[in-house]
Design an enzyme around this catalytic site. Structure first.
Site, PDB file in Angstrom:
ATOM      1  N   PRO A 211       8.474  -6.298  -6.832  1.00  0.00           N
ATOM      2  CA  PRO A 211       8.492  -6.094  -5.384  1.00  0.00           C
ATOM      3  C   PRO A 211       9.821  -5.504  -4.942  1.00  0.00           C
ATOM      4  CG  PRO A 211       8.878  -8.397  -5.895  1.00  0.00           C
ATOM      5  CD  PRO A 211       8.559  -7.723  -7.202  1.00  0.00           C
ATOM      6  N   ARG A 239       6.963   0.160  -5.437  1.00  0.00           N
ATOM      7  CA  ARG A 239       7.539   0.536  -4.148  1.00  0.00           C
ATOM      8  C   ARG A 239       8.490   1.709  -4.342  1.00  0.00           C
ATOM      9  NH1 ARG A 239       3.951  -1.747  -2.258  1.00  0.00           N
ATOM     10  NH2 ARG A 239       3.886  -3.462  -0.760  1.00  0.00           N
ATOM     11  N   ASP A 263       3.229   6.959  -7.512  1.00  0.00           N
ATOM     12  CA  ASP A 263       2.187   6.785  -6.494  1.00  0.00           C
ATOM     13  C   ASP A 263       2.778   6.305  -5.177  1.00  0.00           C
ATOM     14  OD1 ASP A 263      -0.578   6.683  -5.602  1.00  0.00           O
ATOM     15  OD2 ASP A 263      -0.382   4.494  -5.656  1.00  0.00           O
ATOM     16  N   GLU A 268       6.952   7.041   3.510  1.00  0.00           N
ATOM     17  CA  GLU A 268       5.523   7.296   3.395  1.00  0.00           C
ATOM     18  C   GLU A 268       4.912   7.585   4.759  1.00  0.00           C
ATOM     19  OE1 GLU A 268       4.642   4.786  -0.692  1.00  0.00           O
ATOM     20  OE2 GLU A 268       4.063   3.894   1.220  1.00  0.00           O
ATOM     21  N   HIS A 287      -0.011   7.106  -2.642  1.00  0.00           N
ATOM     22  CA  HIS A 287      -0.136   5.642  -2.518  1.00  0.00           C
ATOM     23  C   HIS A 287      -1.612   5.229  -2.504  1.00  0.00           C
ATOM     24  CE1 HIS A 287       2.196   1.905  -0.972  1.00  0.00           C
ATOM     25  NE2 HIS A 287       1.160   1.541  -1.728  1.00  0.00           N
TER      26      HIS A 287
END
Length: 321
Positions: A211, A239, A263, A268, A287
């Site tokens: 994370p 992330r 990804d 974003e 994503h």
């Protein structure tokens, strides 16, 4: 009770049914809410008992301006968009969905890896462009292809997704090593826990499964990239902020590492000025590792279960209890 969905389009572009929430009372669904418009967020949360959010920030100011708010249901695993500690001081439960996408993200991790190593799309394009016919031979390839057997996969983090990735890797007869901030039991004795320095040095493929925290911000940078093999492939389905984009672009352009398949992005959607857009050998997807229909339906079902548990005074997946 009033439920407000602030950014529903990400989870449900039209193939899921929001009516599953009607059992709880009034439901208001907004496809999108501007992340940087605090006044609009507050306006839309007026009278809401429960907020469903994915990426919309819920700050202390927004919480203070939403006196009816009793629970926040994150429609994702990560919840860094919510001030969970402040919500706790206001007795607002924050619930996430921790394990809905394990198999989908593991599958997509290998989709990215196979995109790099097997070059299916590249050669499909060449066949349709007539290049195979022009080559005049029974087998034609225009880029190096890689067999995964015997390659070393290094997993940064060893939670549920990383463990699922490890199982797939073993099926490909790969070697698997991992780093985790604390000791982890393994389900196969062939899997070895190592320190980060060893992981960087020995891995042919490095896949990120941790994370985002302030401590992990841009931990993939010029220094750590310099510790990797010049043939290394870096994969990120976790992330974007785990990576320093400029340093990665420089490493790719100089050949310090061979490939990246990402990804997720620092911003974003990805910004037009991202150096990764023009970096060599950089595969980018928007994503979508979490996004199969079955996976999103499972996510929505767990969100519903979270709300039901909260209403029955049997809370589930509360991250600020």
């Amino acid at each position: 009770m009033k439920i407000v969905v602030l950014d529903g389009l990400g989870l449900n572009p039209g193939d899921l049914d929001w009516h599953i929430l009607d059992q709880f009372g009034e439901v208001v669904v907004y496809d999108a809410t501007p992340y940087d418009d605090k006044d609009e967020i507050i306006k839309r949360l007026a009278g809401a008992d429960v907020a469903l959010v994915n990426k919309v920030p819920i700050t202390s100011d927004i919480i203070d301006a939403s006196p009816d708010l009793k629970a926040i249901a994150e429609t994702a695993t990560g919840y860094d968009n919510i001030d969970v500690d402040y919500a706790k001081t206001k007795h607002i439960a924050v619930m996430n969905v921790p394990t809905y996408g394990t198999d989908a993200v593991a599958q997509f991790t290998f989709a990215l890896l196979l995109a790099v190593t097997s070059r299916v799309k590249q050669h499909d394009d060449l066949v349709h462009e007539g290049e195979w016919a022009k080559a005049g031979r029974f087998s034609f390839w225009d880029a190096p292809l890689m067999e995964l057997k015997g390659k070393t996969l290094g997993l940064v983090g060893f939670g549920k997704i990383a463990q699922a990735v490890a199982k797939i890797a073993l099926a490909f007869n790969m070697q698997v090593i991992f780093y985790n901030h604390q000791p982890k039991e393994v389900f196969d004795e062939a899997i070895k826990q190592v320190d980060l320095k060893t992981l960087y040095a020995e891995s042919d493929i490095i896949s990120l499964h941790v994370p985002f925290t302030p401590e992990m911000s841009e931990f993939i940078n010029a220094d750590t990239l310099g510790q990797m093999k010049d043939t290394a492939i870096l994969i990120n389905t976790a992330r974007g902020k785990l990576i320093n984009d400029a340093d990665l672009a420089a490493a790719l352009n100089s050949g310090q590492i061979a490939y990246a398949a990402l990804d997720v992005a620092t911003q974003e959607p990805i910004g037009d000025n991202s150096p990764l857009l023009t970096a060599k050998h950089c595969y980018l997807t928007p994503h979508i590792a979490w996004a199969p229909l079955e996976t999103r339906q499972r996510l929505l079902d767990i969100v519903v279960a979270n709300i039901q548990g909260y209403l029955k005074n049997d809370p589930q997946n509360v991250v600020n209890s």
